[in-house]
Design a protein around this motif. Structure first.
Motif, PDB file in Angstrom:
ATOM      1  N   GLU A 530     -22.388  11.014 -17.662  1.00  0.00           N
ATOM      2  CA  GLU A 530     -22.352  10.099 -16.518  1.00  0.00           C
ATOM      3  C   GLU A 530     -23.732   9.533 -16.231  1.00  0.00           C
ATOM      4  OE1 GLU A 530     -20.757  12.433 -13.371  1.00  0.00           O
ATOM      5  OE2 GLU A 530     -18.686  11.829 -13.753  1.00  0.00           O
ATOM      6  N   CYS A 531     -24.736  10.408 -16.282  1.00  0.00           N
ATOM      7  CA  CYS A 531     -26.111   9.970 -16.024  1.00  0.00           C
ATOM      8  C   CYS A 531     -26.579   9.002 -17.104  1.00  0.00           C
ATOM      9  CB  CYS A 531     -27.027  11.188 -15.951  1.00  0.00           C
ATOM     10  SG  CYS A 531     -28.768  10.778 -15.729  1.00  0.00           S
ATOM     11  N   LEU A 532     -26.247   9.272 -18.358  1.00  0.00           N
ATOM     12  CA  LEU A 532     -26.648   8.375 -19.448  1.00  0.00           C
ATOM     13  C   LEU A 532     -26.068   6.982 -19.244  1.00  0.00           C
ATOM     14  CD1 LEU A 532     -26.267  10.731 -22.548  1.00  0.00           C
ATOM     15  CD2 LEU A 532     -28.395   9.911 -21.531  1.00  0.00           C
ATOM     16  N   ASN A 533     -24.856   6.917 -18.737  1.00  0.00           N
ATOM     17  CA  ASN A 533     -24.235   5.609 -18.499  1.00  0.00           C
ATOM     18  C   ASN A 533     -24.882   4.890 -17.315  1.00  0.00           C
ATOM     19  OD1 ASN A 533     -21.637   4.383 -16.669  1.00  0.00           O
ATOM     20  ND2 ASN A 533     -21.955   3.542 -18.711  1.00  0.00           N
ATOM     21  N   LYS A 534     -25.111   5.616 -16.228  1.00  0.00           N
ATOM     22  CA  LYS A 534     -25.627   4.968 -15.021  1.00  0.00           C
ATOM     23  C   LYS A 534     -27.113   4.628 -15.127  1.00  0.00           C
ATOM     24  CE  LYS A 534     -22.254   7.284 -12.035  1.00  0.00           C
ATOM     25  NZ  LYS A 534     -22.058   8.272 -10.937  1.00  0.00           N
ATOM     26  N   GLN A 535     -27.886   5.495 -15.771  1.00  0.00           N
ATOM     27  CA  GLN A 535     -29.330   5.308 -15.803  1.00  0.00           C
ATOM     28  C   GLN A 535     -29.808   4.549 -17.040  1.00  0.00           C
ATOM     29  OE1 GLN A 535     -31.255   6.098 -13.262  1.00  0.00           O
ATOM     30  NE2 GLN A 535     -29.551   7.014 -12.127  1.00  0.00           N
ATOM     31  N   TRP A 674     -35.939   9.290 -27.083  1.00  0.00           N
ATOM     32  CA  TRP A 674     -35.512   7.912 -26.879  1.00  0.00           C
ATOM     33  C   TRP A 674     -36.078   7.051 -28.003  1.00  0.00           C
ATOM     34  CZ3 TRP A 674     -35.912  11.328 -23.037  1.00  0.00           C
ATOM     35  CH2 TRP A 674     -34.998  11.284 -21.983  1.00  0.00           C
ATOM     36  N   LEU A 675     -35.194   6.471 -28.824  1.00  0.00           N
ATOM     37  CA  LEU A 675     -35.584   5.492 -29.836  1.00  0.00           C
ATOM     38  C   LEU A 675     -35.147   4.118 -29.349  1.00  0.00           C
ATOM     39  CD1 LEU A 675     -34.549   7.273 -33.186  1.00  0.00           C
ATOM     40  CD2 LEU A 675     -36.788   7.254 -32.073  1.00  0.00           C
ATOM     41  N   GLN A 676     -36.089   3.216 -29.099  1.00  0.00           N
ATOM     42  CA  GLN A 676     -35.765   1.907 -28.528  1.00  0.00           C
ATOM     43  C   GLN A 676     -36.696   0.856 -29.106  1.00  0.00           C
ATOM     44  OE1 GLN A 676     -36.477   2.957 -24.415  1.00  0.00           O
ATOM     45  NE2 GLN A 676     -34.305   3.361 -24.007  1.00  0.00           N
ATOM     46  N   ASN A 677     -36.140  -0.346 -29.341  1.00  0.00           N
ATOM     47  CA  ASN A 677     -37.024  -1.459 -29.658  1.00  0.00           C
ATOM     48  C   ASN A 677     -37.613  -2.007 -28.353  1.00  0.00           C
ATOM     49  OD1 ASN A 677     -34.878  -2.847 -28.536  1.00  0.00           O
ATOM     50  ND2 ASN A 677     -34.267  -3.873 -30.435  1.00  0.00           N
ATOM     51  N   ASP A 678     -38.429  -3.044 -28.456  1.00  0.00           N
ATOM     52  CA  ASP A 678     -39.125  -3.538 -27.262  1.00  0.00           C
ATOM     53  C   ASP A 678     -38.152  -4.029 -26.195  1.00  0.00           C
ATOM     54  OD1 ASP A 678     -41.514  -2.923 -28.440  1.00  0.00           O
ATOM     55  OD2 ASP A 678     -41.889  -4.942 -29.207  1.00  0.00           O
ATOM     56  N   ALA A 679     -37.133  -4.782 -26.630  1.00  0.00           N
ATOM     57  CA  ALA A 679     -36.162  -5.288 -25.657  1.00  0.00           C
ATOM     58  C   ALA A 679     -35.348  -4.151 -25.049  1.00  0.00           C
ATOM     59  CB  ALA A 679     -35.239  -6.316 -26.333  1.00  0.00           C
ATOM     60  N   GLY A 680     -35.001  -3.152 -25.871  1.00  0.00           N
ATOM     61  CA  GLY A 680     -34.270  -2.005 -25.343  1.00  0.00           C
ATOM     62  C   GLY A 680     -35.101  -1.184 -24.383  1.00  0.00           C
ATOM     63  N   TYR A 681     -36.400  -1.056 -24.660  1.00  0.00           N
ATOM     64  CA  TYR A 681     -37.285  -0.316 -23.762  1.00  0.00           C
ATOM     65  C   TYR A 681     -37.450  -1.045 -22.429  1.00  0.00           C
ATOM     66  CZ  TYR A 681     -41.560   1.850 -21.981  1.00  0.00           C
ATOM     67  OH  TYR A 681     -42.479   2.487 -21.192  1.00  0.00           O
ATOM     68  N   GLN A 682     -37.507  -2.360 -22.485  1.00  0.00           N
ATOM     69  CA  GLN A 682     -37.642  -3.136 -21.249  1.00  0.00           C
ATOM     70  C   GLN A 682     -36.410  -2.996 -20.369  1.00  0.00           C
ATOM     71  OE1 GLN A 682     -38.409  -7.264 -21.958  1.00  0.00           O
ATOM     72  NE2 GLN A 682     -38.784  -7.754 -19.808  1.00  0.00           N
ATOM     73  N   ARG A 683     -35.237  -2.860 -20.988  1.00  0.00           N
ATOM     74  CA  ARG A 683     -33.999  -2.774 -20.215  1.00  0.00           C
ATOM     75  C   ARG A 683     -33.642  -1.354 -19.826  1.00  0.00           C
ATOM     76  NH1 ARG A 683     -28.859  -6.081 -22.196  1.00  0.00           N
ATOM     77  NH2 ARG A 683     -30.320  -7.711 -21.624  1.00  0.00           N
ATOM     78  N   TRP A 684     -33.739  -0.421 -20.781  1.00  0.00           N
ATOM     79  CA  TRP A 684     -33.276   0.949 -20.540  1.00  0.00           C
ATOM     80  C   TRP A 684     -34.400   1.963 -20.742  1.00  0.00           C
ATOM     81  CZ3 TRP A 684     -29.908  -1.592 -24.450  1.00  0.00           C
ATOM     82  CH2 TRP A 684     -28.828  -2.257 -23.864  1.00  0.00           C
ATOM     83  N   GLY A 685     -35.617   1.598 -20.462  1.00  0.00           N
ATOM     84  CA  GLY A 685     -36.751   2.475 -20.715  1.00  0.00           C
ATOM     85  C   GLY A 685     -36.662   3.794 -19.964  1.00  0.00           C
ATOM     86  N   PRO A 686     -37.156   4.889 -20.562  1.00  0.00           N
ATOM     87  CA  PRO A 686     -37.103   6.219 -19.922  1.00  0.00           C
ATOM     88  C   PRO A 686     -38.196   6.381 -18.875  1.00  0.00           C
ATOM     89  CG  PRO A 686     -38.096   6.400 -22.095  1.00  0.00           C
ATOM     90  CD  PRO A 686     -37.675   4.956 -21.943  1.00  0.00           C
ATOM     91  N   ARG A 690     -35.781   8.205 -14.071  1.00  0.00           N
ATOM     92  CA  ARG A 690     -34.553   8.315 -14.857  1.00  0.00           C
ATOM     93  C   ARG A 690     -34.515   9.609 -15.650  1.00  0.00           C
ATOM     94  NH1 ARG A 690     -34.258   2.163 -17.430  1.00  0.00           N
ATOM     95  NH2 ARG A 690     -33.357   1.119 -15.601  1.00  0.00           N
ATOM     96  N   VAL A 691     -35.637  10.000 -16.235  1.00  0.00           N
ATOM     97  CA  VAL A 691     -35.682  11.224 -17.024  1.00  0.00           C
ATOM     98  C   VAL A 691     -35.447  12.439 -16.139  1.00  0.00           C
ATOM     99  CG1 VAL A 691     -37.152  12.686 -18.455  1.00  0.00           C
ATOM    100  CG2 VAL A 691     -37.152  10.208 -18.804  1.00  0.00           C
ATOM    101  N   ASP A 692     -36.024  12.456 -14.947  1.00  0.00           N
ATOM    102  CA  ASP A 692     -35.805  13.569 -14.028  1.00  0.00           C
ATOM    103  C   ASP A 692     -34.329  13.667 -13.631  1.00  0.00           C
ATOM    104  OD1 ASP A 692     -38.460  14.209 -14.110  1.00  0.00           O
ATOM    105  OD2 ASP A 692     -38.993  13.196 -12.238  1.00  0.00           O
ATOM    106  N   THR A 693     -33.702  12.520 -13.439  1.00  0.00           N
ATOM    107  CA  THR A 693     -32.266  12.525 -13.108  1.00  0.00           C
ATOM    108  C   THR A 693     -31.452  13.099 -14.255  1.00  0.00           C
ATOM    109  OG1 THR A 693     -32.603  10.547 -11.740  1.00  0.00           O
ATOM    110  CG2 THR A 693     -30.345  11.087 -12.362  1.00  0.00           C
ATOM    111  N   LEU A 694     -31.838  12.761 -15.496  1.00  0.00           N
ATOM    112  CA  LEU A 694     -31.119  13.289 -16.656  1.00  0.00           C
ATOM    113  C   LEU A 694     -31.307  14.799 -16.781  1.00  0.00           C
ATOM    114  CD1 LEU A 694     -29.481  12.822 -19.232  1.00  0.00           C
ATOM    115  CD2 LEU A 694     -31.621  12.334 -20.433  1.00  0.00           C
ATOM    116  N   LEU A 695     -32.518  15.285 -16.594  1.00  0.00           N
ATOM    117  CA  LEU A 695     -32.751  16.729 -16.683  1.00  0.00           C
ATOM    118  C   LEU A 695     -32.015  17.479 -15.583  1.00  0.00           C
ATOM    119  CD1 LEU A 695     -36.575  16.774 -17.550  1.00  0.00           C
ATOM    120  CD2 LEU A 695     -34.636  17.086 -19.092  1.00  0.00           C
ATOM    121  N   GLU A 696     -31.908  16.873 -14.410  1.00  0.00           N
ATOM    122  CA  GLU A 696     -31.153  17.495 -13.325  1.00  0.00           C
ATOM    123  C   GLU A 696     -29.671  17.581 -13.682  1.00  0.00           C
ATOM    124  OE1 GLU A 696     -29.889  19.118  -9.713  1.00  0.00           O
ATOM    125  OE2 GLU A 696     -31.848  19.060 -10.698  1.00  0.00           O
ATOM    126  N   ALA A 697     -29.167  16.590 -14.440  1.00  0.00           N
ATOM    127  CA  ALA A 697     -27.760  16.607 -14.841  1.00  0.00           C
ATOM    128  C   ALA A 697     -27.457  17.756 -15.797  1.00  0.00           C
ATOM    129  CB  ALA A 697     -27.381  15.273 -15.488  1.00  0.00           C
TER     130      ALA A 697
END
Length: 748
Positions: A530-535, A674-686, A690-697
């Motif tokens: 759920e967190c991966l989808n939302k964040q 996290w493996l991301q190209n530049d555009a992916g990092y700009q949109r979904w960057g860690p 966001r990372v703290d929310t994922l670790l809490e999940a």
């Protein structure tokens, strides 16, 4: 997005993923509002609002999903050649009323579409009495008329006013509102009237999340449709192959087959296999599997385990000495190697006789030293025998794949299907939303499969062979089938394909009763997904199955049987251009290495936003090459570790075990990269938040909290289960049960 791809010679350039698409092609995965308005502007589907995660556009064949309408669909061919005016080859009065003619590839016949009100008919309008029938609606977008019938106007009458003539300050009349609502395509299960409720299947998943993944069109698969007879044969041959592996290890090397090594052999072989069978490796080079050779050799002359007590450590050291001496005396090896092994064994036995009160660490250190001295010579002595086991396994697999192919061909001949006469349309070089694997061959007639439900489980029986799945997951399979299957809108083959799906995975897992194969199907906790989808905008799982998937779009092991339930095929064959993914591969070093290489190639080739969040076990001493490659990747944006024993995974057999058994404590750390190209990092960057929310999940107990919240939620739809005392077998060809006996609609 289309400006990043050059058009191929002789083909038009790839259109943008926008509202400018062909709206009326009859493809089983299409949805959309069929209106007469053509003055819309191109809309980039993944345009991001500022400082928030967007709602992604819908997947093909999904009614009522958010996103730009109409939704880009699975490609379909042009009308039959020979008539350039095929679309307008109608009487003049019908053309004035908005009727057009199109070609149905599924039915291989023309159908008629009204651009004004969205009505579709198989027969030319006016030739027969037009009433609403389920089988007279090619696109599945009509609804039974609730008001008086609309009479066709004569050519001298004025056409009805268009929608744009209505004042924006005055609501349209009721009949116009009815016409506006007709452009939404329905699945067969939705053809119950305009007031039918949308089916939401509760459980540890969210099948209503649409995709944000864009890819280029891909060709249809040439695999034959699965058949119950073939799946039974495939299961029997796979069990025979597993038994042969155990017998060869025991007779030749005096050991049991290493645990899970057969399943890892399947995974390793499939990374390089170019054969025609989806389960048996049948075209691999080299023939000898490095993974199988390594695991067998590691257990020679005996399998070593970590003892719990000092007495067990002493006993294991003594047994290793005896096994090493016995093997080196009976195998052909160099005289120098034989001398070294015998000398080290005798020295260790003398140490055991004269040493009293040695500690646990002393015994373990002595064993490690003995193995390091003896193992090279033992490996040399056993090399030819172990290579023979690996080669024999591969040759048997090729033979069994040939038997399965022969059985498939006989079924096609019985069904009058010529696999060599099927024409496969070349895919266009254009971008579309990702869609499930599609078959080029037609499906033969499938036999009857019996079905029964009790309080907790659903049983499917074919010729005396029974498989089962938990009720909640059976309802999940029905929902996935409703979204993903393109050739069976009436669910005539649903039970047969569920039986084949369970049978295929039982063959893939091995001995389910002993837990074999469970770790290869372990899944992330639901709060994490759920967190991966939302964040991070994740909408596709790279390693899943119809049983353990969280999203309705996923990649899986089998291109054929899984495709009915929404699979996009194996991840190594999937080449997305844009999107956000979660990758939790099975624990096979060769597969993990191939996957990291595949991800890096995709990131290199795409300029669009592309993101892969990879979950790997934190194995050290030694560190696998895949982990080193991942840590050193130029596309790595961030790396974190979830400590061992501080998080859970979901059981690989979650579709058959009881609910208390689903959560399994993870005994090793989990590395997240996290493996991301530049555009992916700009949109979904860690970002740190966001990372703290994922670790809490990942925190243990979060899933129980989620279940409690879902149970108390007023929007939760309770499941109605049939009474086990009244459960009876029914046939897949029998009339559907009433809703009180079966909570989901098998008649869809």
């Amino acid at each position: 997005m289309g400006d990043h791809v050059s058009p191929l010679p002789g083909l038009p350039g790839p259109p943008q993923i926008s509202n400018h698409i062909q709206q009326h092609s009859n493809n089983n995965n299409q949805t959309g509002n069929h209106t007469a308005t053509n003055n819309t502007h191109p809309v980039t589907p993944l345009k991001m609002p500022q400082n928030c995660i967007p709602t992604a556009p819908g997947t093909p064949g999904t009614p009522g999903t958010p996103g730009p309408q109409p939704i880009p669909q699975t490609p379909s061919p042009a009308p039959p050649p020979g008539n350039p005016n095929f679309e307008v080859d109608l009487p003049h009065d019908l053309l004035q009323l908005g009727w057009r003619k199109y070609w149905s590839r599924r039915e291989n016949r023309p159908y008629y579409f009204n651009r004004g009100n969205g009505e579709t008919l198989w027969d030319m309008p006016g030739t027969i009495q037009q009433t609403f029938e389920r089988n007279s609606d090619p696109l599945g977008i009509n609804t039974p008329p609730s008001g008086p019938p609309i009479h066709h106007a004569s050519p001298n009458q004025q056409p009805p006013p268009h929608h744009q003539h209505l004042s924006p300050h005055h609501p349209p009349p009721p009949h116009m509102m009815h016409l506006q609502q007709q452009g939404v395509k329905r699945r067969a299960s939705d053809e119950l009237g305009p007031n039918a409720k949308k089916i939401i299947v509760p459980g540890p998943w969210d099948l209503e999340i649409p995709t944000n993944v864009i890819m280029f069109e891909k060709p249809q698969t040439l695999f034959p449709h699965p058949h119950p007879e073939v799946e039974v044969l495939r299961f029997q041959l796979m069990m025979k192959l597993r038994q042969t592996y155990q017998e060869m290890c025991h007779s030749r090397e005096g050991i049991d087959a290493p645990k899970e090594s057969f399943n890892r052999w399947l995974l390793e072989r499939k990374t390089i296999d170019q054969g025609t069978d989806t389960l048996f490796p049948s075209y691999c080079f080299p023939e000898i599997s490095v993974a199988m050779y390594r695991e067998i050799m590691n257990d020679i002359p005996m399998k070593l385990v970590r003892p719990k007590y000092t007495g067990e450590a002493r006993k294991q050291l003594s047994k290793y000495c005896e096994a090493a001496r016995k093997m080196i005396e009976t195998r052909g090896t160099s005289s120098e190697g034989r001398k070294i092994v015998k000398w080290n064994v005798e020295d260790t036995l003398q140490w055991l006789r004269r040493t009293v009160g040695a500690s646990y660490e002393d015994f373990q250190e002595r064993l490690s030293h003995l193995k390091s001295q003896c193992q090279p010579h033992i490996t040399e002595a056993a090399k030819s025998s172990v290579e023979g086991i690996c080669r024999k396994m591969y040759n048997l697999s090729c033979d069994y794949a040939a038997k399965v192919k022969e059985k498939n061909q006989s079924i096609l001949v019985e069904g009058g299907i010529n696999e060599h006469a099927v024409k496969v349309n070349a895919p266009h070089q254009r971008k579309v939303w990702c869609y499930p694997i599609q078959f080029a061959l037609p499906c033969p007639n499938l036999p009857t499969v019996d079905f029964v439900q009790d309080k907790d489980k659903t049983y499917l029986r074919y010729k005396g062979d029974t498989v089962h799945v938990n009720n909640a997951y059976f309802h999940k399979l029905e929902q996935l089938y409703r979204y993903g299957c393109a050739d069976d809108r009436k669910f005539e083959h649903f039970l047969s394909r569920c039986y084949m799906l369970i049978k295929r995975y039982n063959a893939y897992f091995g001995n389910v009763l002993s837990g074999e194969g469970a770790q290869n199907q372990g899944a992330l906790p639901i709060p994490v997904l759920e967190c991966l989808n939302k964040q991070f905008g994740v909408t596709v799982e790279c390693f899943a199955s119809p049983f353990n998937c969280y999203f309705r779009q996923f990649c899986s092991a089998f291109s054929d049987i899984d495709s009915y339930f929404g699979s996009r095929g194996p991840i190594l064959e999937f080449k997305p251009h844009c999107g956000s993914f979660e990758a939790n591969p099975p624990f096979c070093e060769e597969l993990m290495d191939a996957v990291i290489t595949h991800f890096e190639r995709l990131l290199e080739d795409s300029m669009e936003p592309l993101s892969f969040i990879v979950f790997l076990p934190e194995w050290r001493d030694p560190t696998p090459p895949a982990l080193l490659k991942l840590e050193g990747s130029r596309w790595k944006r961030k790396q974190v570790v979830v400590p061992a024993l501080e998080h859970d995974y979901r059981h690989g057999f979650q579709h058959v075990v009881t609910k208390p058994e689903v959560s399994v404590k993870c005994v090793h750390g989990t590395m997240i990269v996290w493996l991301q190209n530049d555009a992916g990092y700009q949109r979904w960057g860690p970002t740190e938040e966001r990372v703290d929310t994922l670790l809490e999940a990942f925190r243990p107990g979060r899933e129980r909290e989620r279940d409690r919240t879902q149970l108390l939620s007023p929007t939760r739809i309770p499941e109605t289960k049939p009474d086990s005392a009244n459960s009876t077998y029914i046939s897949s060809s029998a009339p559907p049960l009433p809703p009180t006996s079966l909570p989901t609609s098998l008649s869809a």
